[in-house]
Motif scaffolding. Structure first.
Motif, short mmCIF file in Angstrom:
data_model
loop_
_atom_site.label_atom_id
_atom_site.label_comp_id
_atom_site.label_asym_id
_atom_site.label_seq_id
_atom_site.Cartn_x
_atom_site.Cartn_y
_atom_site.Cartn_z
N VAL A 121 0.79 -1.30 -0.15
CA VAL A 121 -0.07 -0.13 0.01
C VAL A 121 0.87 1.18 0.01
O VAL A 121 0.48 2.43 -0.04
N LEU A 122 2.17 1.25 0.25
CA LEU A 122 3.02 2.17 0.19
C LEU A 122 4.46 1.74 -0.09
O LEU A 122 5.16 0.86 0.44
N ALA A 123 5.07 2.33 -1.40
CA ALA A 123 6.45 1.84 -1.65
C ALA A 123 7.01 3.36 -1.99
O ALA A 123 6.78 3.85 -3.24
N SER B 115 15.13 0.94 4.12
CA SER B 115 15.72 -0.30 3.24
C SER B 115 16.83 0.64 2.21
O SER B 115 16.75 1.86 2.04
N GLN B 116 17.50 -0.35 1.67
CA GLN B 116 18.66 0.41 0.96
C GLN B 116 17.88 0.57 -0.45
O GLN B 116 18.10 1.75 -1.15
N ARG B 117 16.96 -0.36 -1.01
CA ARG B 117 16.24 -0.23 -2.14
C ARG B 117 15.10 -1.32 -1.84
O ARG B 117 15.22 -2.14 -1.25
N LEU B 118 13.91 -0.95 -2.69
CA LEU B 118 12.72 -1.79 -2.74
C LEU B 118 12.70 -2.68 -3.88
O LEU B 118 13.23 -2.38 -5.06
N ALA B 119 12.30 -4.02 -3.94
CA ALA B 119 11.94 -4.88 -4.87
C ALA B 119 10.58 -5.10 -5.42
O ALA B 119 10.16 -5.82 -6.21
N VAL B 120 9.79 -4.04 -4.70
CA VAL B 120 8.24 -4.41 -5.07
C VAL B 120 7.71 -2.75 -5.26
O VAL B 120 8.28 -1.73 -4.57
N ARG B 121 6.55 -2.70 -5.79
CA ARG B 121 5.74 -1.48 -6.33
C ARG B 121 4.44 -1.38 -5.40
O ARG B 121 3.93 -2.42 -5.13
N GLU B 122 3.96 -0.01 -5.33
CA GLU B 122 2.78 -0.04 -4.91
C GLU B 122 1.42 -0.63 -5.53
O GLU B 122 1.36 -0.62 -6.84
N GLY B 123 0.68 -1.57 -4.95
CA GLY B 123 -0.26 -2.25 -5.76
C GLY B 123 -0.18 -3.64 -5.80
O GLY B 123 -0.80 -4.42 -6.24
N ASP B 124 1.52 -4.14 -5.82
CA ASP B 124 2.01 -5.27 -5.96
C ASP B 124 0.97 -6.38 -4.67
O ASP B 124 1.06 -5.89 -3.67
N ARG B 125 0.57 -7.53 -5.14
CA ARG B 125 0.25 -8.45 -4.36
C ARG B 125 1.39 -9.41 -3.78
O ARG B 125 2.02 -9.76 -4.95
N VAL B 126 1.89 -9.57 -2.60
CA VAL B 126 2.89 -10.50 -2.56
C VAL B 126 2.48 -11.50 -1.50
O VAL B 126 1.43 -11.59 -0.89
N ALA B 127 3.22 -12.40 -1.85
CA ALA B 127 3.29 -13.89 -1.07
C ALA B 127 4.07 -14.15 0.26
O ALA B 127 5.36 -13.26 0.02
N GLN B 128 3.80 -14.71 1.14
CA GLN B 128 4.55 -14.96 2.25
C GLN B 128 6.07 -15.56 1.88
O GLN B 128 5.88 -16.53 0.87
N GLY B 129 7.22 -14.86 2.22
CA GLY B 129 8.49 -15.43 1.58
C GLY B 129 8.99 -14.72 0.68
O GLY B 129 10.02 -14.88 0.20
N GLN B 130 8.05 -13.97 -0.20
CA GLN B 130 8.40 -13.20 -1.49
C GLN B 130 9.66 -11.91 -1.23
O GLN B 130 9.29 -11.45 -0.13
N LEU B 131 10.46 -11.88 -1.99
CA LEU B 131 11.32 -10.88 -1.59
C LEU B 131 10.55 -9.23 -1.77
O LEU B 131 9.82 -9.18 -2.57
N LEU B 132 10.90 -8.63 -0.67
CA LEU B 132 10.45 -7.12 -0.68
C LEU B 132 11.38 -5.99 -0.89
O LEU B 132 11.24 -5.12 -1.25
#
Length: 297
Positions: free
Chosen positions: A217-219, A246-263
């Motif tokens: 919901v926020l990146a 964070s040094q940098r982010l691997a996801v963007r706002e609106g992405d659905r993420v699964a448990q264990g997924q890189l953020l």
């Protein structure tokens, strides 16, 4: 010879038409038909009161089932999100009082209440014999900070149809614990603000993952003044995670993420004394202890 038959009178003709014949059944003497079978209306399925498990302590949480036939439910003044199976999530702030009340309003208007004792915690308190540094920020800082706080509040107010709150959480990083939730300094009797999350220090550039399913919901696309590169993930039912510095982010706002997924990757952006992952959890404005969601390691 043709014999003439005298015509019947009108009265005799009418009597002949309505008189019962030997083959006409006597309706008055017939038994009444059986009543239609009674159809049982479906009854609400579920418990008669709230059932739940979890950790009813300061900074803790519960998951459970609302009473059968519940229309709305609350913990104190906070409205609970109820899923299609009647399950809910609720939690207790770091400074929650000694008791809380679960309340359900049923579809027939009945109200069911269940009090919950909330156990106190022994927090890591450091008492220092120095005066607290006077607060206050410059006008320029406040001008920059105001829209950042608005973005954070708007992100935490968003609600998505996700069920990460139903999962057993996993550790987002394998780093050592460098800061614990709830720790606080007392400056000559004046309390400072407490630590609002769990700090993990796996080293700069180390990856971290989603502790449970959710929606981003926020990146931030630029570092915030305090949080640096900030990521907030909604786990549903009012529960959300925030990952700071964070040094940098691997996801963007609106992405659905699964448990264990890189953020993202651990860093020291924003106001940080060194590279670490600050992970905080909130429910309906209550600050929670991430360690209470995690398995031992």
């Amino acid at each position: 010879m043709i014999r003439r038959i005298a015509p019947l009178s009108a009265l005799a003709l009418l009597t002949a038409c309505i008189a019962p014949s030997a083959s006409t059944p006597d309706i008055a003497a017939m038994p009444a038909p059986p009543p239609p079978p009674t159809v049982a209306l479906p009854q609400p399925v579920g418990p008669a009161t709230f059932v739940f498990d979890g950790q009813a302590i300061q900074g803790g949480w519960i998951r459970g089932q609302v009473p059968a036939g519940t229309r709305t439910a609350r913990l104190g003044d906070d409205v609970l999100t109820i899923d299609g199976e009647g399950r809910f999530f609720a939690a207790f702030d770091r400074d929650a009082g000694p008791s809380a009340m679960l309340t359900a309003t049923l579809r027939d208007g009945q109200v069911v209440r269940r009090p919950i004792p909330v156990a106190p915690r022994e927090w890591q308190i450091e008492r220092v014999d120095v005066a607290r540094t006077p607060g206050g920020s410059s006008a320029a800082f406040l001008e920059r900070r105001r829209p950042e706080l608005a973005q954070i509040a708007a992100a935490r107010a968003r609600s998505n149809a996700v069920e990460g709150w139903r999962q057993s959480f996993i550790w987002p990083s394998a780093g050592r614990i460098s800061g614990r939730f709830g720790s606080q300094r007392i400056y000559r009797g004046e309390p400072g603000s407490y630590h609002s999350g769990l700090d993990l220090a796996p080293g700069a550039g180390a990856p971290y993952v989603a502790p449970a399913d959710g929606v981003v919901v926020l990146a931030t696309d630029r570092p915030f003044s305090l949080e640096g590169n900030l990521l907030i993930v909604d786990h549903g039912a009012g529960l959300n995670s925030a990952f700071l510095h964070s040094q940098r982010l691997a996801v963007r706002e609106g992405d659905r993420v699964a448990q264990g997924q890189l953020l993202g990757y651990v860093g020291s952006s924003g106001r940080a004394t060194g590279p670490h992952l600050h992970w905080s959890l909130m429910w309906q404005g209550a600050r929670l202890d991430p360690l209470l969601f995690l398995p031992p390691r």
